[in-house]
Motif scaffolding. Structure first.
Motif, PDB file in Angstrom:
ATOM      1  N   GLU A 257      38.250  42.062  35.797  1.00 54.90           N
ATOM      2  CA  GLU A 257      39.639  42.451  36.022  1.00 54.90           C
ATOM      3  C   GLU A 257      40.351  41.527  36.992  1.00 54.90           C
ATOM      4  O   GLU A 257      41.482  41.075  36.733  1.00 54.90           O
ATOM      5  N   HIS A 258      39.715  41.217  38.107  1.00 51.56           N
ATOM      6  CA  HIS A 258      40.404  40.474  39.156  1.00 51.56           C
ATOM      7  C   HIS A 258      40.212  38.963  39.074  1.00 51.56           C
ATOM      8  O   HIS A 258      41.140  38.209  39.378  1.00 51.56           O
ATOM      9  N   LEU A 259      39.032  38.511  38.693  1.00 56.49           N
ATOM     10  CA  LEU A 259      38.753  37.077  38.699  1.00 56.49           C
ATOM     11  C   LEU A 259      38.769  36.460  37.303  1.00 56.49           C
ATOM     12  O   LEU A 259      38.534  35.263  37.149  1.00 56.49           O
TER      13      LEU A 259
ATOM     14  N   CYS B 217      43.155  32.484  42.363  1.00 62.59           N
ATOM     15  CA  CYS B 217      43.136  32.502  40.900  1.00 62.59           C
ATOM     16  C   CYS B 217      44.444  31.905  40.377  1.00 62.59           C
ATOM     17  O   CYS B 217      45.488  32.014  41.015  1.00 62.59           O
ATOM     18  N   ALA B 218      44.365  31.271  39.212  1.00 64.47           N
ATOM     19  CA  ALA B 218      45.548  30.719  38.562  1.00 64.47           C
ATOM     20  C   ALA B 218      45.785  31.460  37.255  1.00 64.47           C
ATOM     21  O   ALA B 218      44.840  31.928  36.608  1.00 64.47           O
TER      22      ALA B 218
ATOM     23  N   MET C  85      50.245  39.507  33.539  1.00 60.70           N
ATOM     24  CA  MET C  85      49.764  38.124  33.494  1.00 60.70           C
ATOM     25  C   MET C  85      48.276  38.090  33.846  1.00 60.70           C
ATOM     26  O   MET C  85      47.842  38.759  34.789  1.00 60.70           O
ATOM     27  N   ASN C  86      47.511  37.330  33.082  1.00 62.40           N
ATOM     28  CA  ASN C  86      46.074  37.231  33.307  1.00 62.40           C
ATOM     29  C   ASN C  86      45.743  36.042  34.203  1.00 62.40           C
ATOM     30  O   ASN C  86      46.216  34.918  33.961  1.00 62.40           O
ATOM     31  N   PHE C  87      44.911  36.281  35.220  1.00 65.40           N
ATOM     32  CA  PHE C  87      44.530  35.247  36.169  1.00 65.40           C
ATOM     33  C   PHE C  87      43.025  35.001  36.094  1.00 65.40           C
ATOM     34  O   PHE C  87      42.260  35.885  35.702  1.00 65.40           O
ATOM     35  N   ARG C  88      42.623  33.794  36.491  1.00 59.36           N
ATOM     36  CA  ARG C  88      41.199  33.464  36.518  1.00 59.36           C
ATOM     37  C   ARG C  88      40.892  32.645  37.770  1.00 59.36           C
ATOM     38  O   ARG C  88      41.677  31.767  38.154  1.00 59.36           O
ATOM     39  N   LEU C  89      39.774  32.947  38.385  1.00 59.19           N
ATOM     40  CA  LEU C  89      39.321  32.173  39.539  1.00 59.19           C
ATOM     41  C   LEU C  89      39.181  30.707  39.149  1.00 59.19           C
ATOM     42  O   LEU C  89      38.671  30.380  38.079  1.00 59.19           O
ATOM     43  N   LEU C  90      39.642  29.834  40.026  1.00 58.03           N
ATOM     44  CA  LEU C  90      39.569  28.400  39.739  1.00 58.03           C
ATOM     45  C   LEU C  90      38.170  27.861  40.002  1.00 58.03           C
ATOM     46  O   LEU C  90      37.545  28.206  41.013  1.00 58.03           O
ATOM     47  N   PRO C  91      37.652  27.003  39.130  1.00 59.34           N
ATOM     48  CA  PRO C  91      36.336  26.405  39.382  1.00 59.34           C
ATOM     49  C   PRO C  91      36.388  25.438  40.551  1.00 59.34           C
ATOM     50  O   PRO C  91      37.465  25.031  41.007  1.00 59.34           O
TER      51      PRO C  91
END
Length: 265
Positions: free
Chosen positions: A190-192, A97-98, A1-7
């Motif tokens: 990779e992480h954010l 991250c979500a 699953m891919n995660f992204r830091l929330l704004p």
């Protein structure tokens, strides 16, 4: 699953405060700073949940009495008791991250905090997140501790995954001396979930211990907007660096090759 830091403007579950105490640099100013924290707590709890990190149980009792006296809604306050060095929760706190396809699935990253390049004692603050996640995080959330040194105030991200930072901070040898810019970008992709990067090469504020954190210089706002510190007084010590920063911001382009909307402060 891919995660992204929330704004910065994403929906929040809570705000975290790490409370000052007599063994921090606030010792001589506690009588002045605690009323500020009480006001913060009062306003936060009118809108949402509040997490308070307290150095020990005695401090928790003390804070509870202060909040009761100020008529703060304690049913919205969640205490985490764990030893602390200082109060800068934005920098030592976790980065959330979500999942890109589901904001209900969260991943909490616990980067290493070293007191802004080993300027200040930070071993206790670097342990806060582990206790915080253990006590408050949902079992559905993922947690990962990382050896990479990174402070929350050192990075910005927008709704498109563009990550904004300063070279002075992230490339400083007092953080991750073995990592070059490509290494750092690869780790943050990779992480954010960063999709691209904007590196600010200029910027200076007197008395800044953070090595030019981006959160004191330039911030993302929605819809491809950058809000930034401007200096138009050529006699001011900040003029040269902030003028150079402003010129660079005007060269930044979005994914569709249009300039960012710039709002000067």
């Amino acid at each position: 699953m891919n995660f992204r830091l929330l704004p910065e403007w994403a929906e929040q579950d809570a705000v975290m405060l790490t409370w000052p105490h007599k063994d921090t640099d606030w010792a001589d100013n506690l009588a002045r700073v605690e009323p500020v924290y009480i006001e913060l707590a009062k306003h936060i709890t009118t809108q949402q949940q509040l997490v308070i990190v307290a150095h020990n149980s005695a401090l928790k009792v003390h804070i509870t009495a202060l909040l009761n006296s100020a008529n703060v809604s304690l049913n919205r306050v969640h205490f985490v008791v764990t030893p602390t060095n200082d109060t800068w929760a934005r920098d030592h706190g976790p980065l959330t991250c979500a999942a890109i396809d589901s904001t209900e699935q969260l991943k909490v990253y616990d980067f290493t905090f070293n007191g802004w390049g080993n300027k200040f004692e930070s071993a206790l603050d670097n342990q806060i997140n582990r206790t915080l996640v253990k006590e408050l995080s949902s079992t559905n959330n993922q947690y990962q501790a990382l050896d990479m040194v990174l402070e929350g105030g050192g990075i910005e991200i927008n709704e498109h995954g563009v990550l904004l930072t300063t070279s002075e901070c992230l490339l400083n040898k007092n953080r991750n001396p073995d990592l070059n810019p490509n290494d750092i970008e690869a780790l943050l992709k990779e992480h954010l979930g960063a999709t691209s990067f904007l590196w600010v090469e200029h910027g200076y504020l007197a008395g800044d211990d953070t090595d030019s954190h981006i959160d004191t210089l330039v911030r993302f706002a929605p819809n491809n907007t950058l809000v930034y510190v401007q200096c138009d007084d050529k006699t001011d010590e900040h003029f040269s660096a902030l003028d150079a920063m402003e010129k660079q911001l005007k060269t930044f382009k979005t994914a569709d090759n249009t300039p960012y909307n710039l709002i000067e402060l």
